[in-house]
Design an enzyme around this catalytic site. Structure first.
Site, PDB file in Angstrom:
ATOM      1  N   LYS A  65      47.713  45.615  36.871  1.00 26.49           N
ATOM      2  CA  LYS A  65      49.093  45.871  37.264  1.00 26.49           C
ATOM      3  C   LYS A  65      49.352  47.340  37.457  1.00 26.49           C
ATOM      4  O   LYS A  65      48.766  48.167  36.760  1.00 26.49           O
ATOM      5  CB  LYS A  65      50.014  45.416  36.135  1.00 26.49           C
ATOM      6  CG  LYS A  65      50.172  43.952  36.068  1.00 26.49           C
ATOM      7  CD  LYS A  65      51.495  43.605  35.445  1.00 26.49           C
ATOM      8  CE  LYS A  65      51.735  42.148  35.702  1.00 26.49           C
ATOM      9  NZ  LYS A  65      51.702  41.371  34.481  1.00 26.49           N
TER      10      LYS A  65
ATOM     11  N   GLU B 225      43.742  32.213  28.033  1.00 26.69           N
ATOM     12  CA  GLU B 225      44.395  32.921  26.924  1.00 26.69           C
ATOM     13  C   GLU B 225      45.774  32.337  26.646  1.00 26.69           C
ATOM     14  O   GLU B 225      46.309  31.567  27.459  1.00 26.69           O
ATOM     15  CB  GLU B 225      44.519  34.411  27.245  1.00 26.69           C
ATOM     16  CG  GLU B 225      45.378  34.703  28.469  1.00 26.69           C
ATOM     17  CD  GLU B 225      45.978  36.106  28.452  1.00 26.69           C
ATOM     18  OE1 GLU B 225      46.571  36.497  27.427  1.00 26.69           O
ATOM     19  OE2 GLU B 225      45.870  36.792  29.477  1.00 26.69           O
TER      20      GLU B 225
HETATM   21  N1  PSU Z   1      48.717  41.974  31.700  1.00 34.23           N
HETATM   22  C1  PSU Z   1      49.371  41.059  32.418  1.00 34.23           C
HETATM   23  N2  PSU Z   1      49.824  39.927  31.824  1.00 34.23           N
HETATM   24  C2  PSU Z   1      49.603  39.679  30.501  1.00 34.23           C
HETATM   25  C3  PSU Z   1      48.886  40.653  29.746  1.00 34.23           C
HETATM   26  C4  PSU Z   1      48.473  41.772  30.385  1.00 34.23           C
HETATM   27  O1  PSU Z   1      49.549  41.259  33.600  1.00 34.23           O
HETATM   28  O2  PSU Z   1      50.029  38.639  29.990  1.00 34.23           O
HETATM   29  C5  PSU Z   1      48.586  40.380  28.306  1.00 34.23           C
HETATM   30  C6  PSU Z   1      47.138  39.876  28.160  1.00 34.23           C
HETATM   31  O3  PSU Z   1      47.080  38.965  27.076  1.00 34.23           O
HETATM   32  C7  PSU Z   1      46.375  41.140  27.824  1.00 34.23           C
HETATM   33  C8  PSU Z   1      47.381  41.845  26.953  1.00 34.23           C
HETATM   34  O4  PSU Z   1      45.169  40.921  27.140  1.00 34.23           O
HETATM   35  O5  PSU Z   1      48.632  41.598  27.570  1.00 34.23           O
HETATM   36  C9  PSU Z   1      47.096  43.324  26.871  1.00 34.23           C
HETATM   37  O6  PSU Z   1      47.926  43.903  25.917  1.00 34.23           O
HETATM   38  P1  PSU Z   1      47.677  45.418  25.461  1.00 34.23           P
HETATM   39  O7  PSU Z   1      47.984  46.228  26.694  1.00 34.23           O
HETATM   40  O8  PSU Z   1      48.646  45.629  24.337  1.00 34.23           O
HETATM   41  O9  PSU Z   1      46.245  45.488  25.043  1.00 34.23           O
END
Ligand code: PSU
Ligand code: MN
Length: 310
Positions: free
Chosen positions: A160, A26
């Site tokens: 996390k 990604e």
């Molecule tokens: N969690 C992490 N590192 C990240 C992300 C999430 O530990 O970089 C990023 C990923 O791209 C994930 C996105 O798909 O954040 C999720 O965002 P949201 O919670 O807004 O869906």
């Protein structure tokens, strides 16, 4: 009908033509997950970790309206340095492409792009999940629903502690997503190798994970799998060390009224500041570890698919 604006890098096109394994990566982790210049160094390092296993990396992003499957070094650098890049999930990717925009793909959007390009395995750091306080905010990442509908195996280091890990596992179960801890019984907690929660499934070999992916396909099940790969113990940060930092980051986010897709990037940045960069060192180690496992799974899956004649 005009054709989908999609470009494979030369390296990815060659791997596809030869039927060699490919691992998707990604780009939100580059633009919103880590600061420059470490983001660029890590992006390159992770690609090289995959190449070292004899597998082709495909970093995915939208640039000037075109969906790129595999970026060359100049594009990687451009993305790593760019300011104000859009964060693209399922909801945003088509609009960004239609308007000629540039954006980084989240786990959800990367899965969509990988599947479109015929790539079945994807490595990242952490997935999005159910945020703490979701009972009020309704903040649940689209990543979870994507895992339920797009047949890509995603290798991550668990979730996390900025998330409600219990609720995240509940939603994954409801959505029918296999959650597989690697080499241990407990679900990993991103910066720490283990959470207090047992993972629904455990597998110790890349080959088993690849067979499970293939079996889901033969059953006609639409979604993917979440492979939860623990951070190497030497690189861990303890949950006790992180708990007050996460609480602080969360209350700062609330105090500043951070909402919607800004929440995850804000928390990641705040935790980086509050740990004086230590969170980043651990993050780098676990992403590289995930890339190596994803490369093995992709290799196994390629030989299964060849054997199956599909
Ligand atoms: N969690 C992490 N590192 C990240 C992300 C999430 O530990 O970089 C990023 C990923 O791209 C994930 C996105 O798909 O954040 C999720 O965002 P949201 O919670 O807004 O869906
Ligand atoms: Mn969200």
């Amino acid at each position: 009908m005009t054709a989908l604006p999609l470009i494979l890098s030369a390296e990815v096109a060659a791997a596809k033509a030869a039927g060699r394994p490919i691992v998707a990566l990604e780009s939100t982790i580059i633009t919103h997950g880590m600061p420059y210049p470490q983001n660029l160094e890590v992006a390159r390092q992770v690609e090289n970790d995959i190449r070292a296993e004899g597998v082709t990396p495909a970093t995915i992003a939208v640039m000037d309206g075109t969906l790129h499957i595999g970026l060359d070094d100049i594009q990687l650098e451009e993305l790593a340095q760019a300011k104000g890049v859009a964060k693209l999930s399922r909801a945003d990717i088509a609009a960004c492409m239609a308007t000629g925009g540039t954006g980084a793909t989240t786990v959800a959007a990367t899965m969509i792009a990988a599947h479109t390009a015929g790539i079945a395995v994807f490595a990242t750091g952490g997935i999005g999940g159910v945020h703490r306080g979701a009972e009020d905010s309704f903040d649940i990442s689209a990543d979870l629903m994507e895992l339920a509908q797009t047949p890509v195996t995603v290798v991550a280091a668990g979730a996390k502690a900025i998330l409600d890990v219990d609720k995240t596992l509940e939603v994954l179960e409801t959505q029918g997503v296999p959650v597989i801890a690697v080499g241990q019984d407990n679900f990993p907690a991103f910066w720490s190798a283990s959470s207090l929660l047992k993972a629904p499934l455990r597998m110790d070999q890349a080959g088993e994970i690849a067979r499970a992916h293939h079996m889901r396909g033969m059953l006609g099940l639409p979604g993917g799998q979440l492979v939860a790969n623990p951070i190497p113990q030497a690189d861990e940060i303890s949950a006790e060390t992180l708990a007050p930092i996460i609480a602080q980051a969360q209350s700062d986010a609330d105090a500043h009224g951070i909402r919607g897709k800004a929440v995850t990037p804000y928390l990641l940045q705040r935790i980086f500041e509050l740990t004086e960069g230590r969170s980043l060192t651990a993050n780098i180690a676990l992403v590289r570890n995930n890339a190596r496992l994803a490369a093995s799974i992709a290799t196994e899956l390629t030989s299964i698919s060849r054997g199956a004649g599909s």
